[in-house]
Design a protein around this motif. Structure first.
Motif, PDB file in Angstrom:
ATOM      1  N   PHE A 207     -93.610  19.453  28.629  1.00  0.00           N
ATOM      2  CA  PHE A 207     -92.604  18.439  28.922  1.00  0.00           C
ATOM      3  C   PHE A 207     -93.012  17.107  28.325  1.00  0.00           C
ATOM      4  O   PHE A 207     -94.179  16.877  28.008  1.00  0.00           O
ATOM      5  CB  PHE A 207     -92.373  18.302  30.437  1.00  0.00           C
ATOM      6  N   GLU A 208     -92.025  16.233  28.183  1.00  0.00           N
ATOM      7  CA  GLU A 208     -92.267  14.872  27.716  1.00  0.00           C
ATOM      8  C   GLU A 208     -91.297  13.942  28.411  1.00  0.00           C
ATOM      9  O   GLU A 208     -90.219  14.340  28.828  1.00  0.00           O
ATOM     10  CB  GLU A 208     -92.125  14.781  26.196  1.00  0.00           C
ATOM     11  N   ARG A 209     -91.689  12.660  28.516  1.00  0.00           N
ATOM     12  CA  ARG A 209     -90.862  11.653  29.166  1.00  0.00           C
ATOM     13  C   ARG A 209     -90.407  10.634  28.131  1.00  0.00           C
ATOM     14  O   ARG A 209     -91.217  10.162  27.332  1.00  0.00           O
ATOM     15  CB  ARG A 209     -91.635  10.968  30.287  1.00  0.00           C
ATOM     16  N   TRP A 210     -89.114  10.315  28.161  1.00  0.00           N
ATOM     17  CA  TRP A 210     -88.537   9.338  27.240  1.00  0.00           C
ATOM     18  C   TRP A 210     -88.022   8.156  28.021  1.00  0.00           C
ATOM     19  O   TRP A 210     -87.239   8.311  28.951  1.00  0.00           O
ATOM     20  CB  TRP A 210     -87.391   9.956  26.438  1.00  0.00           C
TER      21      TRP A 210
ATOM     22  N   VAL B 110     -85.584   9.743  30.828  1.00  0.00           N
ATOM     23  CA  VAL B 110     -85.297  11.170  30.678  1.00  0.00           C
ATOM     24  C   VAL B 110     -86.609  11.948  30.645  1.00  0.00           C
ATOM     25  O   VAL B 110     -87.593  11.509  30.049  1.00  0.00           O
ATOM     26  CB  VAL B 110     -84.494  11.442  29.391  1.00  0.00           C
ATOM     27  N   VAL B 111     -86.599  13.099  31.294  1.00  0.00           N
ATOM     28  CA  VAL B 111     -87.680  14.076  31.159  1.00  0.00           C
ATOM     29  C   VAL B 111     -87.090  15.307  30.488  1.00  0.00           C
ATOM     30  O   VAL B 111     -86.066  15.838  30.938  1.00  0.00           O
ATOM     31  CB  VAL B 111     -88.276  14.464  32.523  1.00  0.00           C
ATOM     32  N   TYR B 112     -87.699  15.732  29.399  1.00  0.00           N
ATOM     33  CA  TYR B 112     -87.283  16.972  28.739  1.00  0.00           C
ATOM     34  C   TYR B 112     -88.408  17.983  28.882  1.00  0.00           C
ATOM     35  O   TYR B 112     -89.560  17.704  28.534  1.00  0.00           O
ATOM     36  CB  TYR B 112     -86.971  16.751  27.259  1.00  0.00           C
ATOM     37  N   ALA B 113     -88.088  19.150  29.400  1.00  0.00           N
ATOM     38  CA  ALA B 113     -89.081  20.212  29.579  1.00  0.00           C
ATOM     39  C   ALA B 113     -88.561  21.491  28.944  1.00  0.00           C
ATOM     40  O   ALA B 113     -87.348  21.724  28.876  1.00  0.00           O
ATOM     41  CB  ALA B 113     -89.377  20.431  31.058  1.00  0.00           C
ATOM     42  N   ARG B 114     -89.476  22.316  28.493  1.00  0.00           N
ATOM     43  CA  ARG B 114     -89.092  23.631  27.966  1.00  0.00           C
ATOM     44  C   ARG B 114     -90.028  24.688  28.519  1.00  0.00           C
ATOM     45  O   ARG B 114     -91.252  24.590  28.397  1.00  0.00           O
ATOM     46  CB  ARG B 114     -89.132  23.660  26.440  1.00  0.00           C
TER      47      ARG B 114
END
Length: 249
Positions: free
Chosen positions: A242-245, A58-62
């Motif tokens: 952003f961060e990658r999980w 998953v990549v979460y970005a804001r």
């Protein structure tokens, strides 16, 4: 080997975003990555998503600025962060049916002349979505394909020049530019697959404005006839983190 990225835009409908996010990992084909872009919404979405067991990366970005109806830039950022050679622009209020990804992948794998796959839609009330498991949802009517929710080959998006961020705030009208370039200029061949759930009844996001000024219509037409591709790094006109999980099945 083909790699599929799913891009989900989000803005302050976090419970529905979480539901769509969950079901995007529960079908017969699990994508290689999910990319959720929180478009200036409240930051608590991050922890809501992180707490859910992941079946894929998953990549979460804001996006830090709260740009009105910036779904244009949202999709651009999601694409910029994606790694798949196939990708799908989704939406918070569009939930994939069990075989939606698999059906679209099979079309792109078997038909090289097709570059884009859209989806038939079944309409389902938001109460069904939030209160029942997906195999108990009851649909009330069908809709044709959404112009944006589609799976594409990666090079197609660059040829289409992504979404034009000059029209942030004119949600709905950026489709005009995409359709003209896709169908009239580039003549990209599309196909149809089964199916997505279109979630209705939650009222949508506030502040929807569909008016478009004459000068914006002119710019749209000018952009539509240009032939050169747009590099995604040149159309991200905001700040983001952003961060990658990694998946944690």
């Amino acid at each position: 080997m083909e790699k599929l990225s799913i891009i989900i835009p989000a803005y302050n409908r976090h419970a529905l975003t979480v539901r769509a996010y969950q079901e995007s990992m529960n079908g017969s084909y699990v994508p290689d990555e999910l990319i959720v872009v929180n478009d200036g919404g409240t930051p608590d979405l991050r922890d809501m998503l992180y707490s859910i067991p992941r079946k894929t990366n998953v990549v979460y970005a804001r996006i830090e600025q709260d740009i009105v109806w910036n779904i244009n830039g949202n999709y651009n950022l999601g694409f910029f962060l994606s790694t798949g050679n196939y990708f799908l622009l989704q939406d918070t209020d569009h939930v994939p049916g069990k075989d939606a990804y698999k059906n679209a992948m099979e079309i792109l794998d078997s038909r090289p002349e097709v570059s884009r796959v859209a989806f038939k839609r079944r309409c389902v009330d938001v109460k069904e979505v939030m209160e029942k498991p997906i195999d108990q949802w009851i649909w009330t009517k069908t809709w044709g394909a959404n112009q944006v929710v589609a799976m594409m080959r990666r090079d197609v998006y660059l040829k289409l020049k992504g979404q034009d961020e000059r029209f942030a705030g004119n949600y709905g009208y950026f489709c005009y530019d995409l359709v003209v370039r896709r169908d009239r200029i580039l003549k990209i061949q599309s196909a149809m697959a089964d199916y997505f759930w279109a979630v209705i009844g939650d009222g949508g996001e506030p502040g929807l404005k569909r008016g478009m000024s004459p000068i914006n219509r002119r710019i749209y037409r000018e952009n539509a006839i240009r032939q050169h591709p747009q590099h995604p790094a040149g159309i991200l006109n905001f700040n983001y983190v952003f961060e990658r999980w990694d998946k944690n099945v």
